[in-house]
Structure formats: C-alpha cells, structure tokens
Design a protein around this motif. Structure first.
Motif, mmCIF file in Angstrom:
data_model
loop_
_atom_site.group_PDB
_atom_site.id
_atom_site.type_symbol
_atom_site.label_atom_id
_atom_site.label_comp_id
_atom_site.label_asym_id
_atom_site.label_seq_id
_atom_site.Cartn_x
_atom_site.Cartn_y
_atom_site.Cartn_z
ATOM 1 N N GLU A 28 0.795 -1.237 0.000
ATOM 2 C CA GLU A 28 0.000 0.000 0.000
ATOM 3 C C GLU A 28 0.818 1.272 0.000
ATOM 4 O OE1 GLU A 28 0.469 -2.071 2.504
ATOM 5 O OE2 GLU A 28 0.966 -0.849 4.244
ATOM 6 N N SER A 29 2.106 1.190 0.363
ATOM 7 C CA SER A 29 2.854 2.450 0.534
ATOM 8 C C SER A 29 4.337 2.219 0.266
ATOM 9 C CB SER A 29 2.671 2.954 1.976
ATOM 10 O OG SER A 29 3.213 1.999 2.894
ATOM 11 N N ARG A 32 5.870 0.214 2.959
ATOM 12 C CA ARG A 32 5.638 -1.230 2.883
ATOM 13 C C ARG A 32 6.590 -1.878 1.868
ATOM 14 N NH1 ARG A 32 3.989 -3.529 6.803
ATOM 15 N NH2 ARG A 32 2.376 -1.967 7.037
ATOM 16 N N ASP A 105 6.488 -4.897 12.881
ATOM 17 C CA ASP A 105 5.875 -3.645 12.418
ATOM 18 C C ASP A 105 4.648 -3.258 13.237
ATOM 19 O OD1 ASP A 105 3.814 -3.032 9.499
ATOM 20 O OD2 ASP A 105 4.539 -1.635 11.004
ATOM 21 N N PHE A 124 4.329 3.750 18.090
ATOM 22 C CA PHE A 124 3.498 4.647 17.276
ATOM 23 C C PHE A 124 2.906 5.796 18.097
ATOM 24 C CE2 PHE A 124 4.234 1.858 13.986
ATOM 25 C CZ PHE A 124 3.695 0.596 14.157
ATOM 26 N N PRO A 159 -0.801 1.369 14.068
ATOM 27 C CA PRO A 159 -0.234 2.703 13.828
ATOM 28 C C PRO A 159 -1.299 3.789 13.689
ATOM 29 C CG PRO A 159 0.110 1.296 11.908
ATOM 30 C CD PRO A 159 -0.393 0.420 13.014
ATOM 31 N N PHE A 187 -3.604 4.719 4.411
ATOM 32 C CA PHE A 187 -2.143 4.736 4.180
ATOM 33 C C PHE A 187 -1.787 4.804 2.689
ATOM 34 C CE2 PHE A 187 -0.598 4.598 8.333
ATOM 35 C CZ PHE A 187 -1.100 3.552 9.090
ATOM 36 N N ASN A 213 0.892 8.845 7.369
ATOM 37 C CA ASN A 213 2.083 8.409 6.626
ATOM 38 C C ASN A 213 2.374 9.340 5.453
ATOM 39 O OD1 ASN A 213 0.236 7.501 4.630
ATOM 40 N ND2 ASN A 213 1.493 5.693 4.177
ATOM 41 N N ASP A 241 6.872 8.503 8.522
ATOM 42 C CA ASP A 241 7.586 7.476 7.754
ATOM 43 C C ASP A 241 8.992 7.937 7.382
ATOM 44 O OD1 ASP A 241 5.037 5.625 5.807
ATOM 45 O OD2 ASP A 241 5.754 5.450 7.865
ATOM 46 N N CYS A 261 9.719 6.524 10.697
ATOM 47 C CA CYS A 261 9.273 5.196 11.149
ATOM 48 C C CYS A 261 10.044 4.211 10.296
ATOM 49 C CB CYS A 261 7.774 5.047 10.930
ATOM 50 S SG CYS A 261 7.182 3.389 11.318
HETATM 51 C C1 GZL Z 1 4.131 1.548 10.344
HETATM 52 C C2 GZL Z 1 3.469 0.820 9.183
HETATM 53 C C3 GZL Z 1 2.633 1.775 8.401
HETATM 54 C C4 GZL Z 1 3.436 2.887 7.714
HETATM 55 C C5 GZL Z 1 2.633 3.070 6.473
HETATM 56 O O1 GZL Z 1 4.971 0.660 11.040
HETATM 57 O O2 GZL Z 1 2.650 -0.229 9.658
HETATM 58 O O3 GZL Z 1 1.980 1.040 7.364
HETATM 59 O O4 GZL Z 1 3.533 4.061 8.471
HETATM 60 C C6 GZL Z 1 2.382 1.615 6.102
HETATM 61 O O5 GZL Z 1 3.272 3.766 5.441
HETATM 62 O O6 GZL Z 1 1.421 1.516 5.115
#
Ligand code: GZL
Length: 307
Positions: A28-29, A32, A105, A124, A159, A187, A213, A241, A261
């Motif tokens: 998703e990001s 990730r 995570d 977080f 988070p 996210f 994020n 992030d 992060c």
């Molecule tokens: C944080 C993680 C989050 C990030 C996002 O540890 O789980 O999920 O901050 C990610 O970018 O999608």
C-alpha cells in the motif's frame, strides 16, 4: 522437523535450512515496499528460506496464509498484522502446532502474550507525540484558532490508533487547536488525495494537515495544489515514515516536518528467528531506532537514504 526450542535450528526440510512463513500487510505504501525488501533481502542473507504472502490489506488473507504456513510445517511464522484484533484463534493454532510466531511492524491486542515470541516495531504513540510537539512549536505564536485536518491509517491498524492517540495527547488540551475533520486514508496516496479533496471542499480555511504516513500526505499535496493552494505554505503538513518521496517533498518545502518510522526490520527479524529456534530467550519487545526530520535535515539526509 524439530519442534520449537528443540535446541538446534529446527528445519522444515532435511538440509537443516530454517523455513519462515511471512504474511505481509500488502503493498500500500512506499514504507511497505521498503519493509518487504528488507525482509526478503535479510532472509536471503541469513540463509533462511522465505515463504512470502501479500495480503492486499485484508485480514482474512493473512489468516489464510498463516494456516497455510502451519499446514506446510514451517519452522517459524512472522507477520505484520493489518489490524490489531481478531488473531487469537489462528495464533493458538500456530502455538498448538508448535510453531513460534514473531510480530513485526504492527502489534495485536490479544491479552495472551504467549501467542507470540516478540514484537519488533516502532512506538506509534511516541511518533504521534513527536508530530504533536512539532505542531505546538510551529504554531506557538499563532493567536488561533489553528484549523487542522487528519488523514488516519486504515481503521483498526495499530499505527492508526496509536498515532492519533499520541498526537491528541499533546495537542488535545490546547483550545487554540481545532480538529475540523479526521478520516481514514488507508495509508495510500489515492485515498489520501480523495479524502483531502473532500476536506478542502468542506473547510476553506485549513492551516495544518497531520497525515499518518508520507503516502497519504503526498496524495493530499496533489489535492491541495489542485485547489490552488500551496502545500507547506498555505497548509502546513506533518507526516510519518520518512520514505524517499516524502523526504523529497520535505526538501522541496511541500511538507514541513516528518517523523521517521523505520521499515528496515529484516535484519533484526532474522537474528531473532535464529535465537528463537535455537531455544534462546529473547526480549518480548524490540523497539526500532528512529528520528525526525525538518526541511533542512531532509536536504542533508536525502543522498544517503536507503529507502
Ligand atoms: C508503520 C506501518 C505503516 C506505515 C505506512 O509501522 O505499519 O503502514 O507508516 C504503512 O506507510 O502503510
């Protein structure tokens, strides 16, 4: 294969190689993507066979993957829970099968901490507090009201819950700060842009965006510019992030502050995996090292950034 705590590294195969089943949230990001790369590269470097599954941000896919890993008799299971709740049943199945589990995570809210060996990840709540502290400092001389909007991570994710809690714990009591709207942006850039667009249509005078994020912040920047406003100037932006695209926007002045992060959890995960399978005692919580960045610090750090 040898069960958990069997002394030598248990193996799902005759050649003694450790077999890990890993269930990832999705893709998703940018965070990730970097996290997946860290896990895959670290497994290869550690000589660990990785069975990797992408859940596309769906809990039912993670539960299916974990059940498949149990059926394949992997030596260890690691995963990043997309949401905090609903894991007890499948984690009990792993425990009953003698397969240790490591959380990476994100955390789970199960009261039974015997269901996993450890949780490697960020604090977080502290990340949310760092974002809140910056906002208070940035608007210290403003008479107010300071109109804020918030793009949350996906509903139920640790988070998202904790970054919101941490931010509110710092800002909440000061009447100068008004949270006009706070919605999930999942996210992702696309959802962040969509929700920010709606925020802008409903609230003409936004002073600050807090995005959980970078990716949602980057999507919001597109919406802000489409509305004819200057991100980082007309609307200040703080995100979490510190992925490369976020740091570039910070360096360009479109984001004002980023709380780091770290996604680079792979090496710690593989090290802890070997310890668990060798029957060693490991800490129940492993915190990741991380910092914060201003615009000037981003300019200096960009050339060296690994992700
Ligand atoms: C944080 C993680 C989050 C990030 C996002 O540890 O789980 O999920 O901050 C990610 O970018 O999608």
């Amino acid at each position: 294969c040898g069960g958990e705590g069997s002394g030598g590294a248990a193996s799902g195969k005759d050649d003694g190689k450790i077999v890990m089943g890993f269930s990832q949230v999705g893709a998703e990001s940018g965070w990730r993507t970097a996290n997946t790369k860290s896990i895959q590269e670290s497994a290869a470097a550690a000589g660990i066979e990785l069975k990797f599954s992408d859940a596309q941000q769906k809990q039912e896919n993670q539960i299916k993957a974990i059940r498949s890993f149990i059926a394949q008799k992997v030596d260890i299971i690691a995963f990043s829970p997309v949401v905090e709740s609903g894991w007890d049943t499948v984690l009990k199945e792993a425990k009953d099968a003698g397969i240790p589990v490591i959380l990476t995570d994100r955390a789970v809210d199960s009261p039974d901490t015997t269901l996993y060996k450890t949780f490697i990840g960020s604090d977080f709540v502290l990340e949310g507090k760092k974002a809140g502290e910056w906002v208070k400092q940035e608007f210290a001389s403003a008479a107010g009201p300071v109109n804020m909007v918030e793009l949350q991570g996906n509903t139920g994710a640790a988070p998202a819950i904790d970054r919101k809690e941490g931010f509110e714990s710092v800002i909440g009591s000061d009447p100068k700060f008004k949270m006009l709207a706070s919605q999930p942006g999942d996210f992702t850039r696309a959802k962040g842009k969509e929700v920010m667009d709606a925020f802008l249509k409903a609230n003409p005078d936004i002073d600050l965006l807090y995005a959980h994020n970078d990716d949602m912040g980057l999507g919001a920047i597109e919406a802000i510019e489409a509305a004819g406003k200057k991100p980082g100037t007309d609307i200040k932006i703080v995100t979490v992030d510190a992925v490369k695209d976020g740091m570039q926007a910070l360096s360009d002045g479109k984001i004002n502050f980023i709380v780091e992060c770290s996604p680079l959890l792979g090496p710690q995960l593989m090290d802890l995996t070997k310890k668990v399978l060798a029957g060693e005692t490991i800490p129940t919580r492993v915190l990741t090292e991380e910092t914060t960045f201003t615009q000037d610090q981003a300019k200096a750090a960009l050339p060296e950034r690994k992700y």
